[in-house]
Design an enzyme around this catalytic site. Structure first.
Site, PDB file in Angstrom:
ATOM      1  N   LYS A  25      38.648 -21.587  -7.317  1.00  6.20           N
ATOM      2  CA  LYS A  25      39.868 -20.787  -7.507  1.00  6.20           C
ATOM      3  C   LYS A  25      39.758 -19.923  -8.757  1.00  6.20           C
ATOM      4  CE  LYS A  25      43.681 -23.100  -5.209  1.00  6.20           C
ATOM      5  NZ  LYS A  25      45.061 -23.563  -5.394  1.00  6.20           N
ATOM      6  N   LYS A  45      39.030 -17.433   7.517  1.00  5.07           N
ATOM      7  CA  LYS A  45      39.945 -18.564   7.690  1.00  5.07           C
ATOM      8  C   LYS A  45      41.395 -18.065   7.637  1.00  5.07           C
ATOM      9  CE  LYS A  45      41.631 -22.098   4.679  1.00  5.07           C
ATOM     10  NZ  LYS A  45      41.618 -22.615   3.361  1.00  5.07           N
ATOM     11  N   LYS A  78      47.533 -17.280   4.222  1.00  9.52           N
ATOM     12  CA  LYS A  78      48.557 -16.314   3.838  1.00  9.52           C
ATOM     13  C   LYS A  78      47.983 -15.300   2.846  1.00  9.52           C
ATOM     14  CE  LYS A  78      51.698 -17.263   0.917  1.00  9.52           C
ATOM     15  NZ  LYS A  78      52.163 -16.264  -0.019  1.00  9.52           N
TER      16      LYS A  78
END
Ligand code: TRP
Length: 329
Positions: free
Chosen positions: A114, A196, A199
């Site tokens: 991340k 994938k 959102k």
């Protein structure tokens, strides 16, 4: 017989999509009958990346709850609650933060990934590094036996287990419980662009989405890229549509698609029409239920407040044991 306890949560970062439904919610729904289930909205976790922009967290909480209820999570069977309603999560997080070695957090692959992928925010904060410590507190407060999560969450779960062992070791007790991860065995749904479904990639089909909009998205979906022309044969296993067919279409339809695609008798347009024929009716009841819940935010809030009351009793009891073990009464 005492039922085993299940706990899981989702971060409050927006409406849920089909990937969340088949990857998590369907599984959570099934577990309700076999286990004592606790499902919560992790709104404090959403702060770890959105601390500067907190405006949407409260409305996301409502949207997620509506998605959960529409998908079949049942407050009569499960305890459905909100993390921020239960201050004990913050207290246990603090205690665990005292004993967690920083290198355990720094080497966490989900953290590293991340950190690399999210460039537009300053994530060099303690809260972001300590994200899995808060997660360990969430899980430990309820002494969960099983935690149903996606594969990306396994590092957090492993850290929880290590932290539980460390806590019990340091304070010579058996207060916290090592949870076990439960990975659901479903094919990962692809988003409209072939990545994938997520959102944040802007490629998702949402549970509340109107049929016309679902149709536009499906029609625009990237299929097997080797099928550049209608007469080129294709391979369903290389097509982004196929995982959706596997979930929503009958065996008969799937057989027809495989044959038609591989022989180039069927074009992608027909294949998409077939998917819509199966997908839209399956989405309709959830969408309608969702609409109904969203129009009654007071009802949703009542469910969350009631669930949080129940959950808090469990959390408070565990925290008392934790404090006793740490001799800080
Ligand atoms: N990190 C999880 C996610 O992003 C959400 C979460 C927070 C969670 N606390 C948890 C999941 C405890 C399971 C158990 O999806």
């Amino acid at each position: 017989m005492i039922k085993k306890r299940v706990l899981s949560g989702m971060q409050a970062s927006g409406k849920l999509h089909l990937g969340n439904l088949v990857g998590a919610l369907e599984n959570w729904k099934k577990m309700q009958d076999e286990y004592e289930c606790f499902y919560f909205i992790a709104d404090w976790h959403a702060l770890s990346t959105n601390y500067e922009d907190t405006g949407e967290i409260a409305s996301n909480r409502l949207e997620i709850a509506a998605d959960w209820l529409a998908a079949g999570l049942d407050p009569e069977k499960s305890t459905i609650f909100v993390q921020s309603h239960i201050p004990e999560h913050a207290v246990l997080h603090l205690f665990l933060s005292m004993i967690v070695p920083v290198p355990w957090l720094e080497r966490n692959p989900t953290y590293k990934e991340k950190m690399e992928n999210i460039q537009d925010k300053d994530l060099a904060t303690y809260g972001f590094l300590g994200y899995p410590v808060l997660q360990a507190a969430d899980i430990s407060l309820y002494k969960a036996d099983y935690v149903p999560v996606g594969i990306d969450q396994l590092p957090h779960l492993e850290l929880t287990r290590e932290l539980v062992r460390r806590f019990n070791g340091i304070y010579r007790c058996n207060v916290l419980k090592e949870p076990e991860g439960k990975i659901s065995e479903v094919p990962k749904l692809k988003g409209t662009d072939g990545r994938k479904m997520s959102k944040s990639y802007n490629n998702a089909i949402f549970l509340g989405e109107e049929p016309a909009s679902v149709e536009t998205k499906i029609k625009g979906m990237v299929t097997d890229t080797k099928r550049a022309r209608r007469k080129d044969p294709g391979e369903p296993n290389d097509c982004n549509l196929f995982p959706l067919h596997k979930i929503y279409s009958s065996e008969e339809d799937i057989r027809e698609i495989c044959k038609g695609c591989r022989s180039a008798e069927m074009g992608c347009t027909d294949c998409k029409a077939m998917l819509l024929k199966n997908l839209l009716p399956a989405m309709a009841p959830i969408r309608e239920k969702r609409k109904d819940f969203i129009s009654k935010p007071d009802k949703i809030n009542e469910i969350l407040v009631e669930g949080s009351k129940k959950a808090r009793l469990v959390a408070m009891a565990t925290l008392e044991e934790v404090k006793a073990a740490m001799k800080i009464g």
